[in-house]
Design a protein around this motif. Structure first.
Motif, PDB file in Angstrom:
ATOM      1  N   ILE A   1       6.888  10.362  32.764  1.00 29.13           N
ATOM      2  CA  ILE A   1       5.996  10.963  31.771  1.00 29.13           C
ATOM      3  C   ILE A   1       6.194  10.314  30.408  1.00 29.13           C
ATOM      4  O   ILE A   1       5.224   9.925  29.742  1.00 29.13           O
ATOM      5  CB  ILE A   1       6.216  12.484  31.693  1.00 29.13           C
ATOM      6  CG1 ILE A   1       5.935  13.132  33.050  1.00 29.13           C
ATOM      7  CG2 ILE A   1       5.319  13.100  30.619  1.00 29.13           C
ATOM      8  CD1 ILE A   1       6.277  14.608  33.110  1.00 29.13           C
TER       9      ILE A   1
ATOM     10  N   GLY B   1      -1.790  10.754  37.654  1.00 24.10           N
ATOM     11  CA  GLY B   1      -0.545  11.495  37.546  1.00 24.10           C
ATOM     12  C   GLY B   1       0.004  12.002  38.862  1.00 24.10           C
ATOM     13  O   GLY B   1       0.717  13.009  38.892  1.00 24.10           O
TER      14      GLY B   1
ATOM     15  N   THR C   1       0.654   5.381  36.873  1.00 25.08           N
ATOM     16  CA  THR C   1       1.988   5.792  36.428  1.00 25.08           C
ATOM     17  C   THR C   1       3.096   5.076  37.194  1.00 25.08           C
ATOM     18  O   THR C   1       4.209   4.935  36.674  1.00 25.08           O
ATOM     19  CB  THR C   1       2.164   7.320  36.545  1.00 25.08           C
ATOM     20  OG1 THR C   1       1.863   7.748  37.878  1.00 25.08           O
ATOM     21  CG2 THR C   1       1.263   8.053  35.565  1.00 25.08           C
TER      22      THR C   1
ATOM     23  N   ASN D   1       5.602  12.554  40.062  1.00 22.98           N
ATOM     24  CA  ASN D   1       5.374  13.178  38.755  1.00 22.98           C
ATOM     25  C   ASN D   1       5.782  14.647  38.753  1.00 22.98           C
ATOM     26  O   ASN D   1       6.409  15.128  37.806  1.00 22.98           O
ATOM     27  CB  ASN D   1       3.897  13.060  38.369  1.00 22.98           C
ATOM     28  CG  ASN D   1       3.511  11.668  37.911  1.00 22.98           C
ATOM     29  OD1 ASN D   1       3.645  11.322  36.745  1.00 22.98           O
ATOM     30  ND2 ASN D   1       3.020  10.854  38.835  1.00 22.98           N
TER      31      ASN D   1
ATOM     32  N   THR E   1       1.121  19.517  38.066  1.00 21.31           N
ATOM     33  CA  THR E   1       1.041  18.486  37.031  1.00 21.31           C
ATOM     34  C   THR E   1      -0.165  18.715  36.126  1.00 21.31           C
ATOM     35  O   THR E   1      -0.067  18.588  34.902  1.00 21.31           O
ATOM     36  CB  THR E   1       0.966  17.094  37.677  1.00 21.31           C
ATOM     37  OG1 THR E   1       2.167  16.860  38.426  1.00 21.31           O
ATOM     38  CG2 THR E   1       0.817  16.002  36.631  1.00 21.31           C
TER      39      THR E   1
ATOM     40  N   PHE F   1       3.860  17.957  31.662  1.00 22.65           N
ATOM     41  CA  PHE F   1       3.323  16.597  31.555  1.00 22.65           C
ATOM     42  C   PHE F   1       2.616  16.404  30.216  1.00 22.65           C
ATOM     43  O   PHE F   1       2.771  15.370  29.568  1.00 22.65           O
ATOM     44  CB  PHE F   1       2.348  16.313  32.704  1.00 22.65           C
ATOM     45  CG  PHE F   1       2.057  14.842  32.891  1.00 22.65           C
ATOM     46  CD1 PHE F   1       2.635  14.129  33.930  1.00 22.65           C
ATOM     47  CD2 PHE F   1       1.220  14.164  32.016  1.00 22.65           C
ATOM     48  CE1 PHE F   1       2.384  12.765  34.096  1.00 22.65           C
ATOM     49  CE2 PHE F   1       0.963  12.811  32.168  1.00 22.65           C
ATOM     50  CZ  PHE F   1       1.551  12.108  33.211  1.00 22.65           C
TER      51      PHE F   1
END
Length: 229
Positions: free
Chosen positions: A105, A196, A216, A84, A128, A134
């Motif tokens: 994202i 995340g 994710t 991420n 993040t 994000f």
């Protein structure tokens, strides 16, 4: 199916997770004797985190662009980042890349919209959680993103950096992360928690969290299958 290129190493454990999940899901969807062609370019997660810490986004873009170039040279037609945090320069990277990049994202934001959620929590690296990159796609469509308290951010960031990126899984860390998510659910009223950081599914494997978890990695892989058709 088009050939996938993955920028891995951010960190190694999540790269293995991506490979395993993508390959066996492709096998399940397409046929028992099918395994997809893909190439992984492994980079150093600590180089990425250092550049983010210095806010040297130009250097980070060049670093990632070189990795993308290596994947394209190997025949990749679609490329994805397996972390991420590197998405902090996603737009800059896409602008200097010849092949499409698939954003983790944007994929997650689309899933949150599909689920009809309006307030979600976010845990990940410090960059993040504290950065805007994000949260921006979510806020643009009216979804509130809540991050932990400052001391909780410090704890989460430290454990990701020192443990999860090295493949170290500790029950005490899992319990504390779970307690933080539980507090966010009780105090902030989040409807789900976004994992995340792509190492977090490994930490929470087999764990029931106090609120719906949005993985994710799984969300990203589902979007990748659509992009590879």
């Amino acid at each position: 199916m088009k050939k996938l290129g993955l920028i891995g190493g951010t960190g190694p454990e999540s790269t293995l997770l991506y490979y395993r999940k993508f390959v066996y899901e492709a096998n399940k969807r397409i046929g028992d004797t099918f395994f997809p062609s893909l190439t992984i370019e492994s980079i150093n997660v600590y180089d990425v985190l250092t550049m983010c810490g210095r806010k040297d986004y130009e250097a980070l873009t060049k670093y990632l662009a070189k990795a993308v170039g290596n994947l394209v040279a190997a025949g990749a037609e679609v490329v994805a980042l397996t972390g991420n945090t590197p998405h902090i320069v996603f737009n800059e990277l896409q602008s200097c890349t010849k092949v499409p990049l698939v954003s983790i994202i944007e994929s997650t934001c689309a899933e949150v919209q599909t689920l009809g959620l309006k307030k979600v929590g976010l845990v990940g690296t410090r960059f993040t959680m504290e950065g805007d990159f994000f949260k921006r796609p979510f806020t643009e469509v009216g979804i509130q993103v809540v991050i932990p308290h400052a001391d909780e951010v410090d704890y989460i960031a430290e454990k990701i950096h020192d443990e999860l990126e090295r493949g170290i899984i500790k029950s005490q860390t899992r319990d504390t992360f779970t307690a933080i998510i539980g507090r966010m659910y009780q105090d902030e009223g989040i409807e789900a928690i976004i994992l995340g950081c792509t190492e977090l599914p490994l930490l929470f494997a087999g764990t029931e969290l106090p609120v719906k978890a949005l993985d994710t990695v799984d969300i990203h892989i589902e979007t990748l299958f659509k992009a590879l058709q």
